[in-house]
Design a protein around this motif. Structure first.
Motif, PDB file in Angstrom:
ATOM      1  N   MET A  76       0.839  -1.200   0.000  1.00  0.00           N
ATOM      2  CA  MET A  76       0.000   0.000   0.000  1.00  0.00           C
ATOM      3  C   MET A  76       0.874   1.249   0.000  1.00  0.00           C
ATOM      4  O   MET A  76       0.582   2.221  -0.702  1.00  0.00           O
ATOM      5  N   GLU A  77       1.950   1.229   0.778  1.00  0.00           N
ATOM      6  CA  GLU A  77       2.867   2.371   0.813  1.00  0.00           C
ATOM      7  C   GLU A  77       3.518   2.574  -0.549  1.00  0.00           C
ATOM      8  O   GLU A  77       3.665   3.705  -1.016  1.00  0.00           O
ATOM      9  N   LEU A  78       3.901   1.482  -1.199  1.00  0.00           N
ATOM     10  CA  LEU A  78       4.497   1.574  -2.527  1.00  0.00           C
ATOM     11  C   LEU A  78       3.524   2.196  -3.525  1.00  0.00           C
ATOM     12  O   LEU A  78       3.903   3.072  -4.307  1.00  0.00           O
ATOM     13  N   ALA A  79       2.265   1.764  -3.492  1.00  0.00           N
ATOM     14  CA  ALA A  79       1.264   2.319  -4.407  1.00  0.00           C
ATOM     15  C   ALA A  79       1.074   3.811  -4.149  1.00  0.00           C
ATOM     16  O   ALA A  79       0.984   4.607  -5.093  1.00  0.00           O
ATOM     17  N   ASP A  80       1.056   4.196  -2.868  1.00  0.00           N
ATOM     18  CA  ASP A  80       0.904   5.609  -2.513  1.00  0.00           C
ATOM     19  C   ASP A  80       2.095   6.430  -3.011  1.00  0.00           C
ATOM     20  O   ASP A  80       1.926   7.497  -3.599  1.00  0.00           O
ATOM     21  N   LEU A  81       3.287   5.908  -2.791  1.00  0.00           N
ATOM     22  CA  LEU A  81       4.490   6.619  -3.243  1.00  0.00           C
ATOM     23  C   LEU A  81       4.580   6.682  -4.766  1.00  0.00           C
ATOM     24  O   LEU A  81       5.040   7.682  -5.322  1.00  0.00           O
ATOM     25  N   GLN A  82       4.125   5.631  -5.423  1.00  0.00           N
ATOM     26  CA  GLN A  82       4.121   5.629  -6.892  1.00  0.00           C
ATOM     27  C   GLN A  82       3.179   6.714  -7.417  1.00  0.00           C
ATOM     28  O   GLN A  82       3.510   7.435  -8.364  1.00  0.00           O
ATOM     29  N   GLN A  83       2.030   6.845  -6.762  1.00  0.00           N
ATOM     30  CA  GLN A  83       1.069   7.875  -7.173  1.00  0.00           C
ATOM     31  C   GLN A  83       1.660   9.273  -6.950  1.00  0.00           C
ATOM     32  O   GLN A  83       1.555  10.145  -7.817  1.00  0.00           O
ATOM     33  N   LYS A  84       2.300   9.485  -5.802  1.00  0.00           N
ATOM     34  CA  LYS A  84       2.928  10.781  -5.521  1.00  0.00           C
ATOM     35  C   LYS A  84       4.043  11.062  -6.535  1.00  0.00           C
ATOM     36  O   LYS A  84       4.192  12.188  -7.008  1.00  0.00           O
ATOM     37  N   TYR A  85       4.820  10.041  -6.856  1.00  0.00           N
ATOM     38  CA  TYR A  85       5.889  10.188  -7.842  1.00  0.00           C
ATOM     39  C   TYR A  85       5.317  10.626  -9.191  1.00  0.00           C
ATOM     40  O   TYR A  85       5.831  11.551  -9.823  1.00  0.00           O
ATOM     41  N   ASN A  86       4.252   9.965  -9.620  1.00  0.00           N
ATOM     42  CA  ASN A  86       3.636  10.317 -10.907  1.00  0.00           C
ATOM     43  C   ASN A  86       3.125  11.754 -10.907  1.00  0.00           C
ATOM     44  O   ASN A  86       3.287  12.472 -11.899  1.00  0.00           O
ATOM     45  N   LEU A  87       2.522  12.192  -9.793  1.00  0.00           N
ATOM     46  CA  LEU A  87       2.035  13.569  -9.707  1.00  0.00           C
ATOM     47  C   LEU A  87       3.203  14.558  -9.759  1.00  0.00           C
ATOM     48  O   LEU A  87       3.117  15.594 -10.435  1.00  0.00           O
ATOM     49  N   LEU A  88       4.287  14.241  -9.061  1.00  0.00           N
ATOM     50  CA  LEU A  88       5.453  15.133  -9.079  1.00  0.00           C
ATOM     51  C   LEU A  88       6.101  15.180 -10.458  1.00  0.00           C
ATOM     52  O   LEU A  88       6.564  16.244 -10.899  1.00  0.00           O
ATOM     53  N   MET A  89       6.151  14.066 -11.151  1.00  0.00           N
ATOM     54  CA  MET A  89       6.709  14.051 -12.502  1.00  0.00           C
ATOM     55  C   MET A  89       5.852  14.897 -13.440  1.00  0.00           C
ATOM     56  O   MET A  89       6.383  15.626 -14.287  1.00  0.00           O
ATOM     57  N   GLU A  90       4.551  14.812 -13.301  1.00  0.00           N
ATOM     58  CA  GLU A  90       3.649  15.609 -14.128  1.00  0.00           C
ATOM     59  C   GLU A  90       3.822  17.095 -13.817  1.00  0.00           C
ATOM     60  O   GLU A  90       3.882  17.932 -14.723  1.00  0.00           O
TER      61      GLU A  90
END
Length: 103
Positions: free
Chosen positions: A67-81
């Motif tokens: 769950m933490e990985l999925a959350d961090l992946q989502q944050k990463y994608n938002l920051l990349m955008e």
């Protein structure tokens, strides 16, 4: 008769392997702990798993990490955008690099 000895030999090799790696000692100690338990557990398999180190806690930890990985992946994608968007806005105010070479 030779056919009978081959499986016996494999069994003996496997038994020696279990002794050498400490598996027999570990299983024996867990079974002794179960035997000496005053209040026998309803589920002996869970008792064995717990004492052998294969408890359900690890599964909970694994799920928590997923769950933490999925959350961090989502944050990463938002920051990349956001980074992409800010770069595009920055390019509007900066002149293109000389020589036409893009970074």
């Amino acid at each position: 008769m030779a056919h009978y000895r081959a499986p016996e030999s494999k069994r003996e090799q496997f038994r020696r392997y279990l002794e050498k790696t400490g598996v027999l000692d570990t299983i024996t100690s867990v079974l002794v702990a179960l035997y000496e338990e005053n209040d026998k557990p309803n589920n002996a398999v869970d008792f064995l798993k717990l004492h052998l180190g294969a408890s359900g806690v690890e599964q909970e930890d694994t799920e928590s990490l997923r769950m933490e990985l999925a959350d961090l992946q989502q944050k990463y994608n938002l920051l990349m955008e956001e980074n992409k968007e800010l770069r595009n806005r920055l390019m509007q105010y900066e002149p293109p690099p000389e020589g036409g070479a893009a970074e």
